[in-house]
Scaffold this motif. Structure first.
Motif, mmCIF file in Angstrom:
data_model
loop_
_atom_site.group_PDB
_atom_site.id
_atom_site.type_symbol
_atom_site.label_atom_id
_atom_site.label_comp_id
_atom_site.label_asym_id
_atom_site.label_seq_id
_atom_site.Cartn_x
_atom_site.Cartn_y
_atom_site.Cartn_z
ATOM 1 N N ASP A 5 0.850 -1.187 0.000
ATOM 2 C CA ASP A 5 0.000 0.000 0.000
ATOM 3 C C ASP A 5 0.883 1.233 0.000
ATOM 4 O O ASP A 5 1.751 1.380 0.862
ATOM 5 C CB ASP A 5 -0.909 0.023 1.235
ATOM 6 N N ARG A 7 0.678 5.456 -0.102
ATOM 7 C CA ARG A 7 -0.156 6.654 0.019
ATOM 8 C C ARG A 7 0.665 7.854 -0.412
ATOM 9 O O ARG A 7 1.771 8.062 0.079
ATOM 10 C CB ARG A 7 -0.658 6.827 1.445
ATOM 11 N N LEU A 8 0.118 8.634 -1.330
ATOM 12 C CA LEU A 8 0.783 9.830 -1.834
ATOM 13 C C LEU A 8 0.009 11.058 -1.388
ATOM 14 O O LEU A 8 -1.211 11.105 -1.518
ATOM 15 C CB LEU A 8 0.832 9.817 -3.370
ATOM 16 N N ALA A 9 0.696 12.054 -0.873
ATOM 17 C CA ALA A 9 0.068 13.324 -0.540
ATOM 18 C C ALA A 9 0.028 14.156 -1.814
ATOM 19 O O ALA A 9 1.029 14.734 -2.220
ATOM 20 C CB ALA A 9 0.836 14.045 0.557
ATOM 21 N N LYS A 17 2.429 6.673 -11.744
ATOM 22 C CA LYS A 17 1.890 5.539 -10.980
ATOM 23 C C LYS A 17 2.242 4.214 -11.650
ATOM 24 O O LYS A 17 2.589 3.249 -10.966
ATOM 25 C CB LYS A 17 0.380 5.693 -10.796
ATOM 26 N N ASN A 42 -1.299 -1.148 -4.327
ATOM 27 C CA ASN A 42 -2.419 -0.225 -4.243
ATOM 28 C C ASN A 42 -1.858 1.173 -3.978
ATOM 29 O O ASN A 42 -1.105 1.377 -3.028
ATOM 30 C CB ASN A 42 -3.358 -0.622 -3.106
ATOM 31 N N ILE A 43 -2.226 2.125 -4.837
ATOM 32 C CA ILE A 43 -1.795 3.508 -4.654
ATOM 33 C C ILE A 43 -3.017 4.333 -4.295
ATOM 34 O O ILE A 43 -4.015 4.335 -5.015
ATOM 35 C CB ILE A 43 -1.131 4.074 -5.926
ATOM 36 N N THR A 44 -2.921 5.042 -3.182
ATOM 37 C CA THR A 44 -3.987 5.937 -2.746
ATOM 38 C C THR A 44 -3.455 7.358 -2.783
ATOM 39 O O THR A 44 -2.406 7.650 -2.198
ATOM 40 C CB THR A 44 -4.443 5.598 -1.308
ATOM 41 N N GLU A 45 -4.160 8.224 -3.491
ATOM 42 C CA GLU A 45 -3.784 9.630 -3.545
ATOM 43 C C GLU A 45 -4.616 10.391 -2.520
ATOM 44 O O GLU A 45 -5.835 10.417 -2.597
ATOM 45 C CB GLU A 45 -4.025 10.198 -4.939
ATOM 46 N N LEU A 46 -3.930 10.987 -1.561
ATOM 47 C CA LEU A 46 -4.594 11.763 -0.534
ATOM 48 C C LEU A 46 -4.638 13.226 -0.970
ATOM 49 O O LEU A 46 -3.630 13.771 -1.405
ATOM 50 C CB LEU A 46 -3.830 11.660 0.788
ATOM 51 N N TYR A 51 -5.019 16.051 4.565
ATOM 52 C CA TYR A 51 -3.884 15.415 5.217
ATOM 53 C C TYR A 51 -3.024 16.497 5.839
ATOM 54 O O TYR A 51 -2.735 17.514 5.213
ATOM 55 C CB TYR A 51 -3.092 14.610 4.179
#
Length: 76
Positions: A5, A7-9, A17, A42-46, A51
């Motif tokens: 996992d 997570r990108l700010a 990606k 899994n890449i989640t863009e925050l 944030y």
């Protein structure tokens, strides 16, 4: 089966990606001997408005100074 996992700010381009997924997969194949098809990324863009760190939203932080050697698509 490894699950990664990330997570990108803030946002990243589809190409960025895709490169991240390829790089992470290659690393787990080389270092752990995993089959490429078994690696799940899994890449989640925050949103930087959702944030915070150090008591402030990331969106409210001043932008870091630009580096002369920085590339538009990041390091390779």
């Amino acid at each position: 089966m490894p699950f990664v996992d990330i997570r990108l700010a803030g946002p990243a381009t589809r190409e960025q990606k895709s490169g991240i997924v390829a790089d992470v997969t290659r690393s787990l194949v080389e270092r752990l001997g995993k089959a490429p098809g078994a690696v799940q990324v899994n890449i989640t863009e925050l949103s930087t408005e959702n944030y915070g760190a150090g008591g402030i939203l990331i969106a409210d932080r001043p932008a870091p100074p630009a580096r002369e050697d920085a590339r538009a698509d990041g390091p390779r």
